[in-house]
Write an enzyme that holds these catalytic residues in place. Structure first.
Site, short mmCIF file in Angstrom:
data_model
loop_
_atom_site.label_atom_id
_atom_site.label_comp_id
_atom_site.label_asym_id
_atom_site.label_seq_id
_atom_site.Cartn_x
_atom_site.Cartn_y
_atom_site.Cartn_z
N SER A 65 0.99 6.50 3.01
CA SER A 65 1.69 7.45 3.87
C SER A 65 2.93 8.03 3.21
CB SER A 65 2.12 6.77 5.16
OG SER A 65 1.00 6.43 5.93
N GLU A 113 -9.66 -1.61 5.68
CA GLU A 113 -8.53 -1.74 6.60
C GLU A 113 -9.02 -1.71 8.04
OE1 GLU A 113 -4.12 0.14 7.24
OE2 GLU A 113 -5.71 1.53 6.69
N GLN A 135 0.82 -1.21 0.00
CA GLN A 135 0.00 0.00 0.00
C GLN A 135 0.86 1.26 0.00
OE1 GLN A 135 -1.59 1.43 3.77
NE2 GLN A 135 -3.64 1.27 2.93
N GLY A 136 0.64 2.12 -0.97
CA GLY A 136 1.42 3.36 -1.03
C GLY A 136 0.59 4.57 -0.63
N SER A 183 4.56 -1.48 4.35
CA SER A 183 4.78 -2.88 4.73
C SER A 183 4.96 -3.71 3.46
CB SER A 183 3.58 -3.44 5.49
OG SER A 183 3.26 -2.63 6.57
#
Lengths: 373, 396, 373, 396
Positions: D133, D248, D130-131, D165
């Site tokens: 932050s 999420e 996941q991109g 992550s």
């Protein structure tokens, strides 16, 4: 797998909320609270018309034959309104005791009257030493030719003053399980009632003296210690449901206030400290509500888990209520500390809920013991 | 560090204690009197009590002698305070004058004001109340709107104050009023002294959740106040008030009261049986008691540290900003623990005959919550610690 | 009546803070922590030059002859720096034990060396069962012709790996007070050291096995159970002082970060949630510091109050530290959870401080017992 | 309310359990594998495991059949989840694809995207990260600055992501990029899918406080992404992302894990002697244990209530906003209680031979703190509850 209210339960909730909003708004609650008996005959009558007192009373005795979850849904709304009166104690606890342990004669005489709104019952359990275990009781029932003779003093009896009869827990021997419940008419010879001044203005408490009160055989409920435990469970669940409703109300009041009250040129609800206090109430309250529903459901449907579930609900819900009420008062600032503002009625009711039928540490210990820790 | 008192101080303490033992009225008045709902005769007795304390030389010990003080060091002041609480001496009816407006006048007042007001504060001839909060300005004190216009030699005051303790029997009010509505909010405020008997003042009681009258609303309708009643400069009242607020913060942090509360809680727990043993022997409640005692002791040394700073003439530093927050929350936690200790007896109102500990705790539990709220709730106190103490940026 | 530091103590504090800021900044601390021995010989040498190891050692044995409050002031700064190394355990605890209980021979041999920085001592108390009461000990000292023979295994011994000698608590009988402290050189026959991997990277722990170790008569410290209690008190105070310093540091780090880190277009320190977290640390920390000072002062000046004061300090200070560290990590957000950011060293050190020499519940129970509840 | 499962559901549960019993790899992989620092061979084993689960028909139960799902109701999904946790089945390496980008594509993706990506999510042929932050935008996600300019048929991406992550082994990233720097911050964001093997991508590890590598920094230097990799409309990525964020929040709230943690804590306490008795018999620790169990149970029913809402097709309401806050704090509190239970043994690192419970807890204690922080700290969660749940005014 369905963890939710039925359509009927949703309707019950909606109609109770509307009914109480119109028949027992805060102003009315204050009036009833200020009046010595602490109940409104008119309101009681209207509730009877709706069939609330007989909600969990079997149909054959004039009730609706519903279960503890239905009662919990209703009591949540009563707690939301901080409704004064004997309803919770009579319709949820005394009614359960009679229905579960009464013979036909008792049921015909008292349960039917209770369901019809013609009588209310009060549960007399703790005494001066404030313990819930049968071994804590000094009130005893001695066998006599005509039944049992009850002697001793019960304390903190909610709405004894207006009760038609008492459900009295009395010791019948020295053993830990030597306890029986008796139905004693309020006008029986030897019953004396002395009012206590309660901190919670929406409830009335009294000391009840039983001085050689004769209870005929049919007045002894069947079930002994098991029934007594169940009645405590019903009490725990009823108070828990009231607590959830009360916590919801103080949250609503605080959120409402935070949206309109301005400081430093903006609504105080835009300050994080206020937001976070409100969010913490939500985070406490929502899971606690599910727990109370579960306990109420288990009371009828899962008898083996019922006692532990009730202890869990009581430990959590009344703590959540007290904490929510404390936070909500602080969120109001000075106005929340005044008599004029309504919130103190809930604040004090939360305190009563916390200790009645066992405070959180007592119930946590029960959770541990029943869970085999 | 040396926690011993000098022989002179010990002697002084004995002298104070002896005096208190001999002079505390045996009837009616007693310490821990949280009830502000005083009748006339109680009021009169309390004034007499304060006068006697003053005559004995135990009032306003740190004030200069010329204004009726004793010019003594803060240690003696703290000795007197401790002994007063310990012997449960009656509260000082003029406390707000002694602790708040008095020190402010000593710092900011002119000679005439000092001569005029200070003596009567001590003799309880004039009882003071504080006119700060307003309905629209609680936390945001500086947004106050009570207006004072200068007309000739007078201020003409219009507006409303709220949460005014003692206004129903006070003779004077120290009051913040807006004298320049066009200036930035902190810049247009003045600090004036108002005679409560002035025409145009109406006092309405506000009943507390305890059921007692303690606060009031005070309404001003064209109230005329002589210009000589201005303290400090015109429009600079915010600075003057801040000095007083600092005194208030210290006053609220008294730790002897907290120690007394703890001792009373411990005695209650020792006398309460649960499960066949005193609650002090219950492992769970013992943890709670011990935790509270530890916090009480920590607060005691925290205040001693500040007392030392004050003796040494040093700024008390960051910790002092936390006094009100820590002290009031601790007092409330003590009362809450007592409520838990009492079980169902906590449900009885103060005036019920079966109430434990003479009904002290349920009232104290509410009253201490009031102290958490009053004078800036814990939210405000945390802002103050963060912004003034830690210099974190403001976010108004 | 004076509750404050003396001018000398203020100077000690200032100079310690400056010394550690230049000689043990975070980067240096990380290097030492990453190195197997967990100490820097260079830093230890410099501290010795300042006379720190001998701070509470009597002047006749080469020390400065100061008291526990001075030591606490110094340890607060060491905690602030999260300084790795045996200093706290050797200079505050072992030194105290030797000074209070050692005969001239022991003092001349070990205390003088300790004060000079030529030796460090490690205290070996708890064992596999993790108890602090003498009755918990399996390590025993049996009387033999040439002295006492010590057998058994000690756990969690801080800086055993680098110690020159151990102060070992051993049981001498079945009674609750049958405990003696012995000085055992690290190179004595029968001593085996097995390193443990510690969570707190700024400390080293080991298991120490005593296999028939002979302690000559002069190696037995005078004082028995009383001395043992005093040594525990010294340990509690030392850890408390370290905790206060550590709590101050995590607060400073969080406040600093909150002033520079921006979110939503402004420094996060302008958000109430961040402000309030910081303010709560202050409100916890400042009174706790006064309590620790008091306990350290009482250790020397008020012997009758010393044990209880030490228990109070330990219960409070290490809890305050842990709570502060947790809040400070959260105030940092994601960066606070990385290895790269320094704060986790303090976070983990707080955890060690919490349990070493007794966790808060243990000390609260002691406060109650010593207070005669 | 009816907490019984239908006979069919019970049969399904038995079938799942049997399958798990027979198929869970006996070596190496096991549930509660919090370590994200996976080597190549572990990674390969985990992919094989996920493929087997998929082949058995236990993956993505609620997805439509056409995309490889089973089109089953949420009850069966929850049965599978529960059994997976209960039998300590290995984690699903493709969880982020299955729970986050998959459902997002099902809602927002076009047919080509669904066909191209969904199957490979299930077969673990493509692992996703996941991109979201960025260094400058933690809580304030919408302030992200990674830029994507449209050049011909491509986005050209420049910027940096952080806290990513699995980026060090992921094949694909679902990524928020700024496509209109002049629009208000929520309006200029697009949701695109980036092949992690694209030239110009650099992945740098970020080590966690546990000492493990879990997060990464990801740098984009003129990375070219085909326009067809845009999900939803240009500049409307914020809306697309919000759907994923909701998934999420639900994923993080799994309660079976919490129940397992509690059971493990209880077993630890029962096995730990203190003062001559098991810690479960210590009255003080019993209180703490019971309080935790009560909160665990409350959370269980809280989630069941939401499951029911989802079965009934109703909005889960206010309570769901609290899942992340309550769930992650509860998990951390459980680990903290275990740390306390262990006494000095809590001081040992995971890989010490003397560590209790095989070193599970110290690591879990830190890891669960990471979960409290990640995906919006508790501060942010409370803002969300207050603003989205209670409609309190925003204060940006």
């Amino acid at each position: 797998m369905d963890f939710g209210l039925t359509e009927e339960q949703e309707q019950l909730r909606e109609s109770a909320r509307h009914f109480l909003a119109s028949e027992c708004p805060a102003q009315k609650m204050r009036e009833i609270a200020a009046d010595a008996p602490g109940l409104s005959p008119e309101l009681e009558r209207k509730m009877a018309q709706l069939g609330w007192p007989g909600l969990i009373v079997p149909e054959q005795f004039g009730g609706a034959g519903l279960g503890m979850l239905d009662m919990a849904v209703l009591l949540e709304e009563c707690g939301y309104a901080a409704m004064p009166g004997p309803f919770l104690f009579s319709a949820a606890i005394a009614a359960y005791a009679l229905a579960a342990g009464g013979g036909d004669e008792i049921k015909t005489r008292w349960l039917r009257a209770l369901a019809a709104g013609d009588a209310t019952g009060a549960v007399a359990i703790v005494e001066a030493n404030d313990g819930l275990a049968p071994s804590d009781f000094a009130v005893s029932a001695r066998t006599a030719p005509a039944g049992a003779v009850i002697n001793g003093v019960k304390m903190f009896v909610p709405y004894a003053q207006s009760a038609s009869f008492f459900i009295v827990a009395a010791r019948t021997g020295a053993g830990a399980r030597d306890v029986e419940l008796f139905v004693v008419p309020a006008n029986a010879a030897g019953v004396k009632i002395r009012p206590l001044k309660a901190l919670d203005l929406t409830r009335r408490l009294a000391l009840v003296e039983f001085d050689g009160v004769l209870a005929p055989p049919e007045a002894q409920l069947r079930g002994g210690a098991d029934l007594y435990e169940r009645v405590l469970g019903a009490g725990a669940i009823a108070i828990s449901a009231d607590s959830i409703g009360g916590a919801q109300r103080v949250l609503d009041m605080a959120v409402e206030y935070a949206k309109v009250r301005e400081q430093f040129g903006k609504p105080i609800g835009s300050f994080q400290a206020i937001k976070h206090a409100a969010a913490e109430i939500v985070a406490d309250l929502e899971p606690a509500r599910a727990l109370v529903w579960y306990a109420a459901y288990a009371f009828d449907a899962l008898p083996r888990e019922a006692a532990r579930a009730a202890a869990m609900a009581k430990a959590r819900a009344c703590e959540v209520y007290s904490r929510a009420a404390g936070k909500a008062v602080l969120m109001h600032g000075g106005i929340g500390f005044t008599w004029e503002h309504d919130i103190h009625f809930w604040f004090k009711r939360a305190r009563l809920n916390e200790s009645l039928f066992g405070a959180p540490p007592y119930h946590r210990e029960r959770v541990a013991a029943l869970g085999g820790y | 560090m040396d926690l011993n008192y000098t022989p002179e101080e010990e002697a002084f303490r004995r002298q104070v204690r002896n005096w208190l033992d001999e002079n505390i009225p045996t009837s009616g008045l007693r310490g821990f009197d949280r009830n502000a709902d005083r009748d006339k005769s109680t009021l009169e007795k309390m004034k007499i009590w304060q006068r006697r304390v003053h005559q004995a030389g135990y009032l306003a010990l740190s004030w200069p002698k010329e204004y009726g003080g004793q010019a003594m060091d803060p240690v003696r002041q703290s000795i007197v305070n401790e002994e007063m609480v310990r012997t449960r001496a009656p509260a000082l009816i003029g406390a707000m004058g002694i602790s708040m407006v008095g020190p402010t006048l000593i710092t900011w007042g002119n000679d005439e004001q000092k001569a005029r007001y200070l003596p009567k504060i001590l003799t309880a001839e004039e009882i003071w109340c504080q006119g700060y909060s307003e309905p629209g300005s609680g936390s945001d004190l500086a947004s106050l709107r009570t207006r004072a216009e200068i007309v000739g030699d007078e201020f003409v005051v219009n507006g409303q104050k709220v949460w005014t303790s003692n206004a129903h029997f006070a003779d004077m009010m120290f009051c913040l009023v807006r004298t320049d509505p066009d200036a930035p909010k902190h810049r247009g405020i003045s600090y004036i002294l108002i005679d409560m008997k002035s025409p145009g003042i109406t006092v309405k009681p506000l009943v507390q959740m305890t059921g007692d009258r303690g606060f009031n609303e005070v309404f001003f309708d064209n109230v005329r106040v002589p210009r000589r009643n201005l303290v400090g400069k015109l429009n600079e009242g915010w600075m003057v008030a801040n000095a007083t607020l600092f005194h208030e913060r210290n006053m609220l942090g008294s730790t002897t009261t907290t120690q007394m509360l703890f001792n009373r809680l411990k005695a209650l727990a020792a006398a309460t049986m649960r499960g066949g043993r005193p609650l002090t022997h219950d492992p769970v409640f013992r943890q709670r008691l011990a935790d509270l005692e530890i916090r009480v002791e920590a607060m005691k040394y925290h205040m001693l540290r500040q007392l030392t700073d004050s003796i040494r003439g040093r700024n008390p530093g960051l910790g002092a900003w936390a006094n009100k927050l820590v002290g009031t929350e601790l007092n409330h936690d003590l009362a809450a623990a007592a409520m838990e200790a009492m079980g169902d007896y906590a449900l009885l109102a103060r005036d019920d005959g079966h109430a434990m500990d003479r009904g002290f705790w349920p009232y104290e539990w509410m009253f201490t919550l009031g102290l958490v709220i009053g004078g800036g709730t814990s939210h405000i106190q945390k802002n103050i610690i963060a912004e003034r103490g830690l210099k974190l940026p403001k976010s108004r």
